[in-house]
Motif scaffolding. Sequence first.
Motif, short mmCIF file in Angstrom:
data_model
loop_
_atom_site.label_atom_id
_atom_site.label_comp_id
_atom_site.label_asym_id
_atom_site.label_seq_id
_atom_site.Cartn_x
_atom_site.Cartn_y
_atom_site.Cartn_z
N THR A 18 13.65 32.17 30.93
CA THR A 18 11.84 31.60 31.50
C THR A 18 11.12 30.55 30.39
N TYR A 43 6.67 27.16 28.16
CA TYR A 43 5.56 26.72 27.63
C TYR A 43 6.00 25.47 29.31
N LYS A 79 6.49 26.26 31.62
CA LYS A 79 5.35 26.49 33.68
C LYS A 79 3.51 25.91 33.12
N LEU A 80 3.14 26.29 31.92
CA LEU A 80 1.90 26.00 31.63
C LEU A 80 2.36 23.99 31.60
N ALA A 94 3.93 22.86 33.85
CA ALA A 94 3.76 22.46 36.03
C ALA A 94 2.17 22.98 35.93
N ARG A 95 2.12 24.07 35.66
CA ARG A 95 0.48 24.21 35.77
C ARG A 95 -0.75 23.35 35.63
N PHE A 96 -0.65 22.50 34.26
CA PHE A 96 -1.67 21.67 34.22
C PHE A 96 -0.98 20.06 33.79
N PRO A 97 -0.21 19.36 35.70
CA PRO A 97 0.49 18.41 34.54
C PRO A 97 -0.29 17.54 34.86
#
Length: 281
Positions: free
Chosen positions: A216, A219, A221-222, A224-227
Amino acid sequence: MDFPGDHDVQPVAATTSGLTSEQAWKAFFSRFPYIILVANSEQVDVAALQKAYPADSLFVFFNKAYKVLRQPFAGHCMLVSRAQPRGANIVYRGEVERVLGLFAPSTFCGITNIRLADTETPNTQADYGGAATGHLDLTELCREIYPPDKLPTSGFALAYWLLEQRVPVKVVLAGFSAKRSETWRVVAVHDWTFEQVCLKVFAQAGKLSLHEADLTNPYAKLAARFPEIPPSDISFTVADVLSQRLGNTDAQVDKLISLTGVLKSADLFLRNLRPKFLKKR
């Protein structure tokens, strides 16, 4: 000596004896569906690892395999013995018999005496008590891709070579965490950060597997969350934060070195008082 499960695994059809060329090694490794590289790590559970993969897999152990083998191993296996300037450590330390005694003769494929630097001296089959021995010279490979002021670990070098040669097997790494413990140290001659980055990149790309490792990436994930935030901005910020933290760590290490200066001087003085015959041991 009793080798649990010895009757469940067919005797080896090939050995490492006399292998030297990359083509010969590719042909040898291609005989197995899985190549399991087992690091000398406290995180490794060899019994559980053996149950997790097919019986015709090849398990690769390294140097002082007694660090992870609590009982004799009966699966298809081989030992990678790293060359050193003085030759392999299990040879000059007189540990060959102890290490080889951990493998069932009927399923032991032999030894790979691996060489990773020009200063390293290969060993002979006689050095290993007559056990099947082959030689794999990866000095050029390591010069091409590894940080020039460091030397790769045997496990990383072999994994990289298997991928580069596109050997048609599934490569699995077990225990490759680069974590120091109270009993096992992390040798500074290797670039552990470089190796960990490479192995995780390879694993995320599906080129190899890291047994029971968490891949996992927070970063990712970060991002993807804030494209709307460019991934390059996140990467540069991560690098900047790490640089600052390393700088702070270096400052604290300097303080510790200063505080331990007296202890180091006392230790050096006491070492110089030791009789010459003890210094040679």
